[in-house]
Design a protein around this motif. Structure first.
Motif, PDB file in Angstrom:
ATOM      1  N   GLU A   1     -14.343   6.691 -21.645  1.00 46.33           N
ATOM      2  CA  GLU A   1     -14.743   5.639 -20.727  1.00 46.33           C
ATOM      3  C   GLU A   1     -13.803   5.603 -19.526  1.00 46.33           C
ATOM      4  OE1 GLU A   1     -16.402   2.316 -23.928  1.00 46.33           O
ATOM      5  OE2 GLU A   1     -14.294   2.293 -23.340  1.00 46.33           O
ATOM      6  N   SER A   2     -14.353   5.285 -18.385  1.00 51.57           N
ATOM      7  CA  SER A   2     -13.615   4.866 -17.192  1.00 51.57           C
ATOM      8  C   SER A   2     -12.745   5.919 -16.525  1.00 51.57           C
ATOM      9  CB  SER A   2     -12.733   3.638 -17.494  1.00 51.57           C
ATOM     10  OG  SER A   2     -13.523   2.554 -17.887  1.00 51.57           O
ATOM     11  N   ARG A   3     -12.015   6.731 -17.271  1.00 49.57           N
ATOM     12  CA  ARG A   3     -10.986   7.571 -16.669  1.00 49.57           C
ATOM     13  C   ARG A   3     -11.549   8.917 -16.198  1.00 49.57           C
ATOM     14  NH1 ARG A   3      -5.910   7.064 -20.865  1.00 49.57           N
ATOM     15  NH2 ARG A   3      -5.609   4.813 -20.727  1.00 49.57           N
ATOM     16  N   PRO A   4     -11.742   9.107 -14.905  1.00 48.13           N
ATOM     17  CA  PRO A   4     -12.214  10.414 -14.421  1.00 48.13           C
ATOM     18  C   PRO A   4     -11.216  11.539 -14.686  1.00 48.13           C
ATOM     19  CG  PRO A   4     -12.488   8.709 -12.740  1.00 48.13           C
ATOM     20  CD  PRO A   4     -11.658   8.113 -13.826  1.00 48.13           C
TER      21      PRO A   4
ATOM     22  N   GLY B   1     -11.189   5.590 -25.079  1.00 47.51           N
ATOM     23  CA  GLY B   1     -11.787   4.418 -24.466  1.00 47.51           C
ATOM     24  C   GLY B   1     -11.380   3.167 -25.204  1.00 47.51           C
ATOM     25  N   GLY B   2     -12.169   2.124 -25.076  1.00 45.71           N
ATOM     26  CA  GLY B   2     -11.867   0.856 -25.706  1.00 45.71           C
ATOM     27  C   GLY B   2     -11.988   0.900 -27.218  1.00 45.71           C
ATOM     28  N   LYS B   3     -11.478  -0.147 -27.829  1.00 51.68           N
ATOM     29  CA  LYS B   3     -11.456  -0.213 -29.292  1.00 51.68           C
ATOM     30  C   LYS B   3     -12.857  -0.136 -29.883  1.00 51.68           C
ATOM     31  CE  LYS B   3      -9.096  -2.780 -32.942  1.00 51.68           C
ATOM     32  NZ  LYS B   3      -8.139  -3.877 -33.215  1.00 51.68           N
ATOM     33  N   ALA B   4     -13.839  -0.756 -29.212  1.00 53.38           N
ATOM     34  CA  ALA B   4     -15.205  -0.756 -29.735  1.00 53.38           C
ATOM     35  C   ALA B   4     -15.780   0.652 -29.758  1.00 53.38           C
ATOM     36  CB  ALA B   4     -16.084  -1.675 -28.903  1.00 53.38           C
ATOM     37  N   LEU B   5     -15.536   1.422 -28.689  1.00 46.72           N
ATOM     38  CA  LEU B   5     -16.032   2.794 -28.646  1.00 46.72           C
ATOM     39  C   LEU B   5     -15.406   3.635 -29.747  1.00 46.72           C
ATOM     40  CD1 LEU B   5     -17.447   5.257 -27.275  1.00 46.72           C
ATOM     41  CD2 LEU B   5     -15.354   5.525 -25.942  1.00 46.72           C
ATOM     42  N   VAL B   6     -14.088   3.568 -29.858  1.00 46.67           N
ATOM     43  CA  VAL B   6     -13.399   4.403 -30.843  1.00 46.67           C
ATOM     44  C   VAL B   6     -13.809   4.013 -32.261  1.00 46.67           C
ATOM     45  CG1 VAL B   6     -11.149   5.148 -31.707  1.00 46.67           C
ATOM     46  CG2 VAL B   6     -11.470   4.738 -29.259  1.00 46.67           C
TER      47      VAL B   6
ATOM     48  N   ALA C   1      -8.483  -3.916 -15.881  1.00 49.40           N
ATOM     49  CA  ALA C   1      -7.774  -2.775 -16.469  1.00 49.40           C
ATOM     50  C   ALA C   1      -8.626  -1.516 -16.410  1.00 49.40           C
ATOM     51  CB  ALA C   1      -7.397  -3.078 -17.923  1.00 49.40           C
ATOM     52  N   LEU C   2      -9.932  -1.666 -16.639  1.00 50.59           N
ATOM     53  CA  LEU C   2     -10.827  -0.514 -16.590  1.00 50.59           C
ATOM     54  C   LEU C   2     -11.059  -0.064 -15.154  1.00 50.59           C
ATOM     55  CD1 LEU C   2     -13.433  -1.436 -19.349  1.00 50.59           C
ATOM     56  CD2 LEU C   2     -11.411   0.027 -19.515  1.00 50.59           C
TER      57      LEU C   2
END
Length: 419
Positions: free
Chosen positions: A128-131, A209-214, A69-70
């Motif tokens: 995260e991930s999304r340019p 980004g992912g749940k952990a980042l947020v 997914a990422l």
């Protein structure tokens, strides 16, 4: 990089951003729009090196085992890059929110009071991930008169740097300060911690980004945060849903792009819906794994048992939880217990049932007879978005230009003094 070095770096960037924000807050609409159009032209002109940078990021991310997914969010191709450039042009064409009059009144004291939109100031984006966030965030902050400090994920470092160069070129072409859109160059995570602690330098933090980042940003930040944790989105197929429409919407909501925050994660099917077996078969045949309750499993042997965690999971993959529910009351209760307040939809030809669902489901976006994949600022006519806010303060739903402003009151008197 140690904590002291990271703190010094972000402090320097914050001071530069504050100075740039003062200029941007007064910049004419045409000048800001010119910067965005020049940046869009730069992205188109630099397509080959940008895609090469993204290919390098993709290779490293694939080798390191980044989740599918990422990887999908990270990947750029000609079509996606064209869409990024088009989003810049779209934002340039949007009405400028700065200075918009929201309210006007004249109380008994005779002072004429107006409430007008003003920029938030300096915005920090951690993602995260999304340019594409590099460009969308830069564009929206610029057009709304805010300076922005961007800290993308290390997995997208080359892509972000290449896109940032185009934004800077646009600022230069329009004679606006380069420090209006800054990219944190270091990949060291200490820079994120420094941003979270940058009270007085950064006015608002927006994590994507992912749940952990947020969760980390929300827990540790000393700066106000505008965020959503996840998109545990539901589609409820009511007893009066049109079977053909339900099939098309459910397939789209889950499988158009599984890695976006608007993807359906849980399917709720009314026990009175006559085409439930065919709907599950369509999803399974399309390659979606289903984890369901006992009644869902009885409709198709390929449905595996759902665990308690499945009802609260954002899969971001070709997996969905499915439950059979007894009417709208049960569907609404399930969403209240397990939803994340992002996007939920009802499919039905019963207007009363739809109106009840729209009124009672407490999510940022609630839809009737439409795919949850429309949870996107561009689809809302907002040009682009910085994210989908699921909180209750300041902004909710797709956060675009207006969501990046606050307001102030202006009073014009004729010599009034208060008794």
């Amino acid at each position: 990089m140690d904590v002291t070095e990271a703190t010094a770096l972000i402090a320097d960037m914050g001071r530069k951003a504050r100075a740039a924000a003062q200029i941007l807050s007064r910049a004419p609409t045409a000048q800001k729009a010119a910067a965005l159009r020049a940046a869009a032209a730069g992205i188109r002109a630099r397509a080959i090196p940008i895609l090469a940078a993204n290919a390098a990021d993709m290779a490293r991310a694939t080798e390191s085992g980044l989740a599918p997914a990422l990887l999908d969010r990270l990947r750029l191709d000609e079509d996606r890059l064209s869409g990024i450039a088009a989003a810049l042009d779209a934002v340039a064409d949007l009405p400028d929110p700065v200075g918009q009059e929201m309210d006007r009144r004249m109380p008994a004291n005779g002072i004429v009071l107006t409430r007008v939109r003003v920029p938030l100031g300096v915005i920090g984006i951690v993602y995260e991930s999304r340019p594409n966030v590099t460009v969308d965030a830069g564009a929206l902050c610029l057009m709304s008169g805010n300076a922005v400090i961007l800290r993308g994920g290390s997995e997208a470092a080359d892509s972000n740097a290449a896109l940032h160069q185009a934004l800077v070129a646009g600022l230069v072409a329009a004679d606006l300060p380069c420090d209006a859109v800054q990219l944190v160059a270091t990949r060291d995570r200490a820079a994120v911690g420094a941003m979270l602690a940058a009270a007085g330098l950064i006015d608002v933090l927006i994590p994507r980004g992912g749940k952990a980042l947020v969760a980390r940003v929300q827990a540790d930040a000393r700066v106000p945060v505008l965020a959503h944790l996840d998109g545990n989105n539901h589609v409820y197929v009511h007893a009066a849903a049109d079977p053909a429409m339900a099939r098309a919407i459910v397939i789209n909501a889950k499988l158009r792009r599984t890695g976006v925050c608007g993807a359906m994660e849980t399917l709720l099917i009314d026990s009175g819906f006559p085409a439930a077996p065919a709907l599950l078969t369509a999803l399974l045949d399309a390659g979606c794994a289903l984890r369901g309750d006992g009644r869902a499993q009885a409709l198709d042997t390929r449905v595996t048992p759902a665990s308690a965690e499945d009802w609260d999971t954002e899969y971001l993959d070709a997996i969905a939880a499915v439950a059979i529910v007894d009417g709208p009351t049960a569907a609404i209760a399930h969403i209240a217990a397990h939803g994340s307040g992002h996007t939920d939809a009802i499919l039905t030809e019963d207007r009363a049932a739809a109106d009840r669902f729209l009124a009672q489901v407490d999510s940022a976006i609630v839809l009737h007879n439409a795919s949850t994949q429309f949870a996107d600022g561009g689809e809302f006519g907002l040009g682009a978005e910085i994210g989908i806010a699921t909180g209750r303060l300041h902004a909710r739903g797709p956060v675009a230009l207006e969501g990046l402003t606050t307001y102030k009151w202006l009073g014009r008197g004729t010599g009034q003094v208060r008794a």
